[in-house]
Design a protein around this motif. Structure first.
Motif, short mmCIF file in Angstrom:
data_model
loop_
_atom_site.label_atom_id
_atom_site.label_comp_id
_atom_site.label_asym_id
_atom_site.label_seq_id
_atom_site.Cartn_x
_atom_site.Cartn_y
_atom_site.Cartn_z
N PHE A 1 0.59 -1.84 -0.13
CA PHE A 1 -0.07 -0.52 0.11
C PHE A 1 0.48 1.62 -0.18
O PHE A 1 0.79 2.33 0.55
N ALA A 2 2.30 0.76 -0.21
CA ALA A 2 3.03 2.21 -0.92
C ALA A 2 2.63 3.51 -1.54
O ALA A 2 2.79 4.42 -0.86
N SER A 3 1.80 2.99 -2.19
CA SER A 3 1.14 4.36 -3.35
C SER A 3 0.42 5.42 -2.21
O SER A 3 0.21 6.48 -3.23
N HIS A 4 0.03 4.74 -2.01
CA HIS A 4 -1.07 5.53 -0.81
C HIS A 4 -0.49 6.58 -0.04
O HIS A 4 0.84 6.61 0.68
N HIS A 5 -1.10 7.80 -0.26
CA HIS A 5 -0.03 8.65 0.54
C HIS A 5 -1.16 8.85 2.71
O HIS A 5 -1.53 9.70 2.82
N VAL A 6 -0.52 7.46 2.88
CA VAL A 6 -0.81 7.48 4.56
C VAL A 6 0.36 7.23 5.28
O VAL A 6 1.26 6.43 4.45
N GLN A 7 0.83 8.01 6.07
CA GLN A 7 1.75 7.67 6.64
C GLN A 7 1.65 6.27 7.76
O GLN A 7 0.61 6.09 8.66
N ALA A 8 2.47 4.98 7.86
CA ALA A 8 2.72 3.43 8.37
C ALA A 8 4.24 3.53 8.99
O ALA A 8 4.68 3.84 8.29
N ASN B 1 -8.72 -2.01 4.90
CA ASN B 1 -10.21 -0.79 5.28
C ASN B 1 -9.26 0.35 5.69
O ASN B 1 -10.02 0.93 5.78
N SER B 2 -8.22 0.71 6.87
CA SER B 2 -8.13 1.52 7.35
C SER B 2 -7.92 2.83 5.86
O SER B 2 -8.36 3.62 6.31
N ILE B 3 -7.14 2.54 4.56
CA ILE B 3 -6.66 3.27 4.01
C ILE B 3 -7.99 3.83 3.72
O ILE B 3 -8.05 4.66 3.04
N TYR B 4 -8.78 2.64 3.15
CA TYR B 4 -9.61 3.51 2.49
C TYR B 4 -11.02 4.65 3.02
O TYR B 4 -10.91 5.34 2.80
N TRP B 5 -11.08 4.45 4.52
CA TRP B 5 -11.75 4.78 5.54
C TRP B 5 -10.81 6.61 5.92
O TRP B 5 -11.35 7.48 5.93
#
Length: 733
Positions: free
Chosen positions: A602-609, A637-641
């Protein structure tokens, strides 16, 4: 010096352009009648009457449209009615006397008359010039507009005289363009019933619509008009009976207040919904609901949107009770469903009038049936909802009617409207209905878990009966029960293995989008670059004409080929655990490594993990692919919301902690969290708060972990987002 000839060209439209454009703008006879009704409304009329005079056959018959509006002066007819695509209603958006929101804006009223018959007469009385005048067009033959005559060469005779009131307009259409059968008139009747919003109860601005079939008899038309429409004779004190037949007033389809569920409220321009939901089937009082739908980049604001949704269960007993309480008496289930079908659909109204075709029985513009096919237990179908959506004028909503009057243009504002309603259904209405039906025991049976099956396979009930047997038979009974229990466990484990393969493959579907997002560009690059390098390679080392710039491409392109190849290799290696292949005994592994591999997907999503390890890392014992499957679903699920809620600084934290012989893994995000009322259902098969969710992800995650003797549950009291907790067996050194 001679004057230079002016070199300019001008359009010279043929007269037939009137008929050609009209056929494109007006889809059918029902649409033409509705256009004339809206014109009467714009003229501040209190009523409009549509009277059919037989014989209603092609080339014969008449349709007479009468209203008591402000009428048209000669200048109105010449400068507006005779001017196709006039901008008069675009400039003046409110009617002069009653301050109504203008329904017409395209200037296509005369096309409606031409659509219905080949000849027309017009009479209009007005008092807007300070004195009463009457304008009469004795006959307008639309056939004049079929030849090669130029539009500017056609003239129409008229009479102008002083008269007395009252004001109003009469249009008589003759030589009908098609035969009006009883079926077609019933269709027109349904269209007119759907035209006016049942929510509009402003008696101070009354506008009555009358469909007069009193001249239609079995002898003259082949059917009895009043009987066809089911009208009963009666008296209307406020109806000008000298002009109209009060027995033929159109009544909108009634609101069924006996629905099983009802949602009412409004979306504000910023996407906030405030309203209530009432589960009437349970006798519950309305409860407040709130929702925030952020504006997406591909959307545009659509103003204030009012919503009223009546939702029905369609099981036999429920549907019969619904229509019985609505006053239809004791009917069969088939008859009851037919009644609901007639009012089903989500209609859009503006200015008190429906925008066609939204709300038609066959117009599922919200694609509700498509959504329901994917999850019939949770989703609401098109024939289960009677919706009334009210939007503002084009100026405030951005919702633009098509030139053909067949719905809105699919611009950003329309996409926004669609998104608002779907999110309302997916995140509040459907889950609330699902929860009630589950609690009431009227939904589909839950799928039994393998843990429950194994528990049943122990045959504890039979063991309790063994002491009641004679002593000499107890040993044989114990052995027989043990043998049967072992066989059941063996069969269950075989089914569990098959289920594991199927679920692993299903889980793989959730990350197909990631494969396409990450893998497709790399694969395309490899294919195209490889082809290019092969074609040029043979010229590289000989005396070719390749430039130094072209030759220099090779080191750069080869490096990118290697980089993209490694990227694909890493991606497919991460996905291999989900392939469903048969596996051996459980192993020791580091859960942190599995976690990093999942986050890489999921690295392409702009969400810090972030991954945190408390204390010394301890290996886990089980199957790494089970943890992989669970984390893919949880992180997805987390990334979606987080993306749907447009949370500022979106973040996911995965924390490892060790307790006794277990690893405690917290998966947290700072998104909108899980509504407490739905928390107990999120692991149920088919339950989801996502519009296009399958309702399988969390159930798959839970089942996958159980195969490694691990568990998954939701932390109900976590503040600031959502928290899931995994307990996984660990190996102590």
């Amino acid at each position: 010096m001679d004057a230079v000839e002016e070199k300019k060209l001008r359009f010279r439209p043929r007269a037939r352009i009137i008929r050609t454009i009209g056929d494109q703008l007006i889809s059918g006879p029902e649409a033409a009648v509705i256009e004339l009704v809206k014109n009467a409304y714009d003229a501040d009329a209190t009523f409009v009457s549509i009277k059919f005079r037989p014989p209603l056959e092609l080339g014969k018959g008449r349709i007479i449209i009468v209203d008591d509006g402000i009428g048209m002066t000669l200048s109105d007819i010449q400068d507006k009615w005779m001017e196709p695509a006039t901008t008069s209603k675009l400039v003046l958006r409110r009617s002069p006397l009653r301050d109504r929101q203008m329904m017409g804006s395209k200037g296509i009223g005369r096309f409606a008359a031409a659509k219905l018959g080949s000849k027309m007469a017009l009479n209009s009385i007005s008092n807007r010039d300070g004195h009463w005048t009457e304008v009469l067009i004795p006959e307008l033959d639309w056939n004049l507009f079929n030849g090669d005559t130029y539009l500017a060469d056609i003239s129409i005779d008229y009479l102008l005289q002083e008269t007395e009131g009252p004001s109003g307009t009469t249009i008589e259409i003759s030589n009908l363009n098609e035969t009006w059968t009883s079926e077609k008139l019933l269709r027109l009747h349904r269209e007119l019933r759907r035209l006016v919003s049942p929510l509009d109860k402003d008696d101070a601005d009354r506008f009555g619509i009358y469909l007069d079939l009193s001249d239609c008899t079995n002898q003259s038309a082949g059917f009895d008009g009043p009987d066809l429409l089911g009208f009963r004779c009666g008296e209307h004190e406020d109806a000008p009976s000298s002009v109209i037949n009060p027995n033929f007033e159109i009544r909108p389809f009634p609101l069924l207040d006996t629905s099983d569920y009802e949602v009412a409220g409004s979306f504000h321009p910023d996407g906030r919904f405030t309203g209530t939901i009432e589960i009437k089937r349970a006798g519950q009082a309305p409860r407040p609901i709130k929702l925030l739908v952020p504006l997406r980049p591909e959307e545009a604001a659509c103003g204030t949107v009012s919503v009223k949704l009546s939702i029905f269960d369609r099981e036999t007993a429920a549907v019969q009770e619904t229509v019985r309480r609505a006053g239809f008496g004791n009917v069969t289930a088939k008859e009851a469903r037919k009644i609901l079908d007639e009012i089903a659909g989500v209609a859009i109204y503006r200015g008190g009038f429906r925008i066609r075709p939204y709300g038609d029985p066959n117009n599922d513009w919200l694609t509700l049936d498509t959504r329901r096919v994917q999850n019939p237990t949770l989703r609401i179908g098109h024939n289960q909802i009677a919706g009334y959506v009210t939007v503002e004028d084009e100026e405030f909503s951005g919702l633009v009617e098509r030139s053909s009057r067949e719905g809105f243009e699919e611009n950003g504002s329309f996409r926004r409207l669609y998104s608002l309603l779907i999110r309302l259904l997916a995140e509040t209405v459907e889950p609330e209905r699902f929860r009630f039906r589950e609690d009431a025991g009227i939904s589909r049976k839950k799928v039994t878990s393998f843990e429950e099956m194994k528990k049943l396979s122990e045959l504890e009930g039979l063991e309790t009966l063994v002491p009641q047997l004679p002593v000499e038979k107890r040993s044989d009974a114990h052995n027989l029960i043990a043998q049967q229990s072992a066989r059941l466990v063996e069969k269950i484990e075989a089914l569990e293995e098959r289920q594991r393969i199927l679920e692993a493959q299903s889980s793989l579907g959730q990350i197909i989008s990631e494969i396409l997002h990450e893998g497709a560009p790399s694969a395309t690059f490899l294919a195209k670059t490889g082809q290019r390098l092969v074609s040029r390679y043979q010229h590289l080392f000989n005396n070719s004409s390749l430039t130094e710039e072209t030759k220099s491409e090779f080191p750069e392109k080869l490096a990118l080929v290697r980089e993209n190849g490694e990227k694909l290799q890493s991606l497919f290696a991460s996905l291999r655990p989900l392939s469903g292949a048969r596996r051996g005994p459980p192993v020791d592994f580091y859960g942190v490594d599995v976690t990093h591999a999942v986050l890489a997907l999921f690295a392409s999503h702009h969400v810090q993990a972030n991954v945190h390890v408390e204390g010394q890392q301890i290996r886990l014992f089980g199957y790494p692919e089970d943890l992989n499957t669970a984390l893919v679903n949880l992180v997805g699920n987390s990334i979606y919301w987080l993306e749907q809620s447009e949370k500022p600084n979106p973040q996911i934290d995965i924390r490892f902690r060790w307790q006794g012989s277990e690893a405690i893994i917290f998966v947290d995000d700072n998104g909108p969290g899980i509504p407490e009322e739905f928390a107990e259902h999120i692991f149920d098969v088919g339950f989801t708060l996502r519009d296009k969710g399958t309702g399988l992800g969390l159930n798959i995650a839970k089942e996958a972990l159980s195969r490694s003797n691990a568990s998954l549950y939701c932390h109900l009291h976590f503040v600031g987002g959502a928290r899931f907790v995994i307990r996984f067996p660990s190996v102590r050194k």
